[in-house]
Design a protein around this motif. Structure first.
Motif, PDB file in Angstrom:
ATOM      1  N   LYS A 105       0.839  -1.204   0.000  1.00  0.00           N
ATOM      2  CA  LYS A 105       0.000   0.000   0.000  1.00  0.00           C
ATOM      3  C   LYS A 105       0.871   1.250   0.000  1.00  0.00           C
ATOM      4  O   LYS A 105       0.391   2.340  -0.254  1.00  0.00           O
ATOM      5  N   ARG A 107       3.936   3.763  -1.134  1.00  0.00           N
ATOM      6  CA  ARG A 107       4.728   4.167  -2.296  1.00  0.00           C
ATOM      7  C   ARG A 107       6.201   3.889  -1.994  1.00  0.00           C
ATOM      8  O   ARG A 107       6.631   3.963  -0.851  1.00  0.00           O
ATOM      9  N   ALA A 113       4.725   4.056 -12.250  1.00  0.00           N
ATOM     10  CA  ALA A 113       3.317   3.679 -12.423  1.00  0.00           C
ATOM     11  C   ALA A 113       3.168   2.288 -13.044  1.00  0.00           C
ATOM     12  O   ALA A 113       2.115   1.665 -12.880  1.00  0.00           O
ATOM     13  N   GLU A 116       1.890  -0.204 -10.555  1.00  0.00           N
ATOM     14  CA  GLU A 116       0.650   0.099  -9.854  1.00  0.00           C
ATOM     15  C   GLU A 116      -0.548  -0.622 -10.449  1.00  0.00           C
ATOM     16  O   GLU A 116      -0.595  -0.857 -11.657  1.00  0.00           O
ATOM     17  N   MET A 118      -4.992  -0.481  -9.863  1.00  0.00           N
ATOM     18  CA  MET A 118      -6.132   0.123  -9.191  1.00  0.00           C
ATOM     19  C   MET A 118      -7.154  -0.979  -8.966  1.00  0.00           C
ATOM     20  O   MET A 118      -7.406  -1.782  -9.853  1.00  0.00           O
ATOM     21  N   GLN A 124      -6.365   5.154  -4.402  1.00  0.00           N
ATOM     22  CA  GLN A 124      -4.939   4.886  -4.191  1.00  0.00           C
ATOM     23  C   GLN A 124      -4.556   3.544  -4.805  1.00  0.00           C
ATOM     24  O   GLN A 124      -5.226   2.540  -4.564  1.00  0.00           O
ATOM     25  N   PRO A 125      -3.488   3.493  -5.572  1.00  0.00           N
ATOM     26  CA  PRO A 125      -3.074   2.217  -6.173  1.00  0.00           C
ATOM     27  C   PRO A 125      -2.344   1.328  -5.176  1.00  0.00           C
ATOM     28  O   PRO A 125      -1.833   1.790  -4.156  1.00  0.00           O
ATOM     29  N   LEU A 126      -2.314   0.053  -5.496  1.00  0.00           N
ATOM     30  CA  LEU A 126      -1.427  -0.893  -4.823  1.00  0.00           C
ATOM     31  C   LEU A 126      -0.199  -1.021  -5.708  1.00  0.00           C
ATOM     32  O   LEU A 126      -0.293  -0.904  -6.932  1.00  0.00           O
ATOM     33  N   LEU A 127       0.947  -1.271  -5.103  1.00  0.00           N
ATOM     34  CA  LEU A 127       2.174  -1.498  -5.865  1.00  0.00           C
ATOM     35  C   LEU A 127       2.469  -2.990  -5.875  1.00  0.00           C
ATOM     36  O   LEU A 127       2.474  -3.635  -4.813  1.00  0.00           O
ATOM     37  N   LYS A 139      -0.039  -8.662 -11.707  1.00  0.00           N
ATOM     38  CA  LYS A 139      -0.967  -7.539 -11.564  1.00  0.00           C
ATOM     39  C   LYS A 139      -2.396  -7.970 -11.888  1.00  0.00           C
ATOM     40  O   LYS A 139      -3.334  -7.636 -11.156  1.00  0.00           O
ATOM     41  N   ARG A 143      -5.403  -8.012  -9.097  1.00  0.00           N
ATOM     42  CA  ARG A 143      -6.579  -7.198  -9.410  1.00  0.00           C
ATOM     43  C   ARG A 143      -7.852  -8.046  -9.371  1.00  0.00           C
ATOM     44  O   ARG A 143      -8.911  -7.566  -8.988  1.00  0.00           O
ATOM     45  N   ARG A 150      -9.514  -1.566  -1.541  1.00  0.00           N
ATOM     46  CA  ARG A 150      -8.137  -1.529  -2.042  1.00  0.00           C
ATOM     47  C   ARG A 150      -7.384  -2.835  -1.787  1.00  0.00           C
ATOM     48  O   ARG A 150      -6.702  -3.361  -2.660  1.00  0.00           O
TER      49      ARG A 150
END
Length: 166
Positions: A105, A107, A113, A116, A118, A124-127, A139, A143, A150
């Motif tokens: 969570k 940065r 990006a 990242e 969504m 706020q994005p997850l990394l 990813k 997702r 989130r």
């Protein structure tokens, strides 16, 4: 079986929790496991904090867990240059045979990006970082995990189990 692992360090002790699941969209765990770690070294200021690594390895050994993939709350790589984080050290400790996906969570400077994702209804994005699995595939899978917020449901469960006093 895939695993979500979470570690909660409390002073010199820790609790390690694993949530097993088969399907990426699963809302419930197929199995949970918890290990208590009696002694955890102090973090060394200015160095990468790897205190969770022996906790995860102990959890896997104690419960005879042989996952096909492990998700951790944290980073596999610390930057786009693949500076090793906890997940990369775990990947190596397991002989490179188990893919590791890091979900964070927070940065991290050096992660653009491209790392990242969504999730539904969140700003706020997850990394996402990974070892042993393509970043794009990691990813897509994260997702697709269950949960409208989130953080995926099974990751929240692992964190709750690790923080529980039971």
């Amino acid at each position: 079986m895939k695993l979500v692992v979470a570690i909660h360090v409390d002073g010199a002790q820790a609790t390690a929790a694993a949530v097993a699941f088969e399907d990426w969209a699963a809302a419930e765990a197929t199995k949970t496991s918890v290990s208590r770690i009696a002694h955890v070294e102090k973090a060394v200021r200015g160095e990468l904090d790897l205190r969770e690594l022996p906790c995860i390895l102990q959890l896997l050994r104690e419960h005879n867990l042989t996952p096909e993939l492990i998700l951790i709350d944290g980073f596999v790589h610390l930057d786009a240059d693949d500076t090793p984080g906890l997940g990369q050290h775990l990947h190596h400790a397991l002989g490179g045979s188990v893919p590791i996906v890091g979900v964070s969570k927070k940065r991290q400077p050096g992660l653009s990006a491209q790392f990242e994702i969504m999730r539904e209804e969140e700003t706020q994005p997850l990394l996402i970082t990974s070892a042993g699995i393509d970043i794009g595939a990691a990813k897509v899978r994260v997702r697709s995990m269950h949960g409208r917020k989130r953080v995926p449901t099974l990751m929240k469960l692992a964190a709750r189990l690790a923080k529980s006093d039971d």
